[in-house]
Write a protein that holds these residues in place. Sequence first.
Motif, mmCIF file in Angstrom:
data_model
loop_
_atom_site.group_PDB
_atom_site.id
_atom_site.type_symbol
_atom_site.label_atom_id
_atom_site.label_comp_id
_atom_site.label_asym_id
_atom_site.label_seq_id
_atom_site.Cartn_x
_atom_site.Cartn_y
_atom_site.Cartn_z
ATOM 1 N N GLY A 9 4.925 14.190 -14.003
ATOM 2 C CA GLY A 9 5.321 15.310 -14.846
ATOM 3 C C GLY A 9 6.038 14.941 -16.120
ATOM 4 O O GLY A 9 7.036 15.568 -16.476
ATOM 5 N N GLY A 10 5.551 13.911 -16.830
ATOM 6 C CA GLY A 10 6.183 13.493 -18.074
ATOM 7 C C GLY A 10 7.361 12.569 -17.894
ATOM 8 O O GLY A 10 7.987 12.156 -18.879
ATOM 9 N N ASN A 11 7.689 12.231 -16.662
ATOM 10 C CA ASN A 11 8.772 11.277 -16.384
ATOM 11 C C ASN A 11 8.149 9.900 -16.180
ATOM 12 O O ASN A 11 7.483 9.666 -15.174
ATOM 13 C CB ASN A 11 9.544 11.698 -15.139
ATOM 14 C CG ASN A 11 10.813 10.895 -14.934
ATOM 15 O OD1 ASN A 11 10.906 9.736 -15.340
ATOM 16 N ND2 ASN A 11 11.801 11.501 -14.296
ATOM 17 N N ASP A 28 8.332 18.664 -16.448
ATOM 18 C CA ASP A 28 7.479 19.756 -16.901
ATOM 19 C C ASP A 28 7.649 21.043 -16.109
ATOM 20 O O ASP A 28 6.934 22.018 -16.333
ATOM 21 C CB ASP A 28 6.016 19.324 -16.855
ATOM 22 C CG ASP A 28 5.581 18.864 -15.457
ATOM 23 O OD1 ASP A 28 6.416 18.896 -14.519
ATOM 24 O OD2 ASP A 28 4.410 18.467 -15.308
ATOM 25 N N ASN A 29 8.586 21.068 -15.145
ATOM 26 C CA ASN A 29 8.885 22.260 -14.338
ATOM 27 C C ASN A 29 7.737 22.663 -13.425
ATOM 28 O O ASN A 29 7.737 23.774 -12.888
ATOM 29 C CB ASN A 29 9.278 23.450 -15.231
ATOM 30 C CG ASN A 29 10.181 24.454 -14.507
ATOM 31 O OD1 ASN A 29 10.779 24.137 -13.479
ATOM 32 N ND2 ASN A 29 10.267 25.653 -15.024
ATOM 33 N N ARG A 30 6.783 21.796 -13.206
ATOM 34 C CA ARG A 30 5.676 22.104 -12.293
ATOM 35 C C ARG A 30 6.019 21.574 -10.907
ATOM 36 O O ARG A 30 5.379 20.672 -10.376
ATOM 37 C CB ARG A 30 4.380 21.498 -12.819
ATOM 38 C CG ARG A 30 3.933 22.085 -14.158
ATOM 39 C CD ARG A 30 2.622 21.486 -14.623
ATOM 40 N NE ARG A 30 2.215 22.080 -15.903
ATOM 41 C CZ ARG A 30 1.118 21.740 -16.561
ATOM 42 N NH1 ARG A 30 0.308 20.808 -16.067
ATOM 43 N NH2 ARG A 30 0.813 22.325 -17.715
ATOM 44 N N GLY A 78 9.758 15.386 -12.104
ATOM 45 C CA GLY A 78 9.031 15.600 -13.335
ATOM 46 C C GLY A 78 9.847 16.413 -14.317
ATOM 47 O O GLY A 78 10.803 17.102 -13.952
ATOM 48 N N ASP A 106 13.296 21.660 -8.281
ATOM 49 C CA ASP A 106 13.243 21.096 -9.628
ATOM 50 C C ASP A 106 14.598 20.538 -10.028
ATOM 51 O O ASP A 106 15.565 21.278 -10.231
ATOM 52 C CB ASP A 106 12.806 22.173 -10.616
ATOM 53 C CG ASP A 106 12.540 21.601 -11.987
ATOM 54 O OD1 ASP A 106 11.631 20.775 -12.109
ATOM 55 O OD2 ASP A 106 13.259 21.969 -12.946
ATOM 56 N N HIS A 147 16.879 14.274 -19.771
ATOM 57 C CA HIS A 147 16.139 15.440 -20.254
ATOM 58 C C HIS A 147 17.023 16.681 -20.258
ATOM 59 O O HIS A 147 17.039 17.439 -21.241
ATOM 60 C CB HIS A 147 14.913 15.659 -19.365
ATOM 61 C CG HIS A 147 13.984 16.718 -19.869
ATOM 62 N ND1 HIS A 147 13.190 16.552 -20.972
ATOM 63 C CD2 HIS A 147 13.738 17.982 -19.404
ATOM 64 C CE1 HIS A 147 12.469 17.645 -21.176
ATOM 65 N NE2 HIS A 147 12.792 18.528 -20.241
#
Length: 478
Positions: free
Chosen positions: A54-56, A172-174, A170, A180, A71
């Motif tokens: 997720g972007g991490n 992106d909160n998905r 992640g 989260d 973040h």
Amino acid sequence: MTAKSLRGLAAAFALAFAGLAGTSTAQAAATIVIVNQNAPGEGFNDPTPAAPVGGNPGTTLGQQRLNAFQHAANIWGATLTSTVTIRIGAAFVPLACNATGAVLGSAGAYEVWTDFPNAPRTNTWYPSALASKLAGTDLTAPTDPHIIARFNSRLGLFPDCLPGSPFYLGLDNRHGDQIDLVTVLLHEMAHGLGFQTFTDDESGEQFFGIPSVWDYHLVDNRNNTPWVAMTDAQRAASAITWRGLSWNGPNVNAAVPKVLAPRSNLNIGGANAGGAAGDYYVGDATFGAPLAKRAVSGQLMPVVDQANGTGLACAPLNAVNALAVRNNIALVDRGSCDFTVKAANVQAAGAIGMVVVDNVPGDVVGLSGTDPSITIPAVRITLADGTVIKAALQQRSRTKSGVIASLGLDLRQLAGTDAQRRILMYTPSINVPGSSVSHYTTEAKPNQLMEPSINDDLLHVVKPPRDLTYPLLRDIGW
């Protein structure tokens, strides 16, 4: 003017974690430094391999945790304004948990200050990050943090700590069914920045006899008396009065109409409603159809599938219950299975809506869970309200009760506000240390970051038009 300081609510955390193992910095309108207080091989330094998610981009568990912290710090750094670097002393450590519940984390001001240079109010406690901003100089020792934060390193990774529900790392909160981490971090960092009172919410006693800046904006909405003007006993009583305390700050008050939606409502009427007739506060579901201006109405019919007369709807409904709820609104009891399971079962039987009655005394709480297949509206009511409504359902046929339930919106009132449209604070009838008073109500809609529980539908947002966290921080001086 002589400045005074005391170690704040989170001071005890710092005593066991003195060693610094590295720092990370967020540069923006405010600079936030994350001080890694984990020992080698632990927490932020955990070398367990991890695939980027997720972007991490981190490749170890520790690095991904630190990236998520960074973040969250970036979001707050871009929101706040301060010429003084904000230091967060942080670590992942084992916290209380079991197979069904866990402490996710905690954070708070490491020190509190009063009568510092440029203090807006004399004889008033301010958290150290805010006090330093207002003073224009760092009031704390260079080696001390402004905020202390601890998060559960065992979450979801061990069979005795919410197995299968780890932090989602992640950015992106998905997060799906996971918790989260960035959302949790934004919440806890807000506490450290000042989203908390230093007055004891259980006894009403002020910290060393001095009020918090928070207390000037907290008001008993029954008589419009600020917390700062009350006696200890009055404060203690107001902290356990459901819907009794409101936030009365100009920035929050101005933002409330832009952020909060109309209040969800259950109306009970019909020929057999009797003393149960009227409007009821409800908790919204995170699944199914949201309540709308055009109400969903029908006969209210209870599901009865237990020997004690309760109806849990944890299994597909039998023929008798299916006949009762078909084209009607189902009344079920909390317990034994997920709320989404109950909703799916009554929906499959033909119900057009669901009302869940709580099984323990308490205040209004929502229904959690995710299931895209559920299309009917669902709400939750208190045990006390459910008892009143059930009494009106005693005389009924197999398909009709003469009690009409309407699930819709009360356009006269905003969700989670008092009669003057001020947002309510979290004041359950039984005090919850660390949660009571220092959070927004659970009745707000949309769900707010600073409610006492982390909701699945939260975004990584701290200001209007989605969230009321930053307006409150502005009210206290940010």
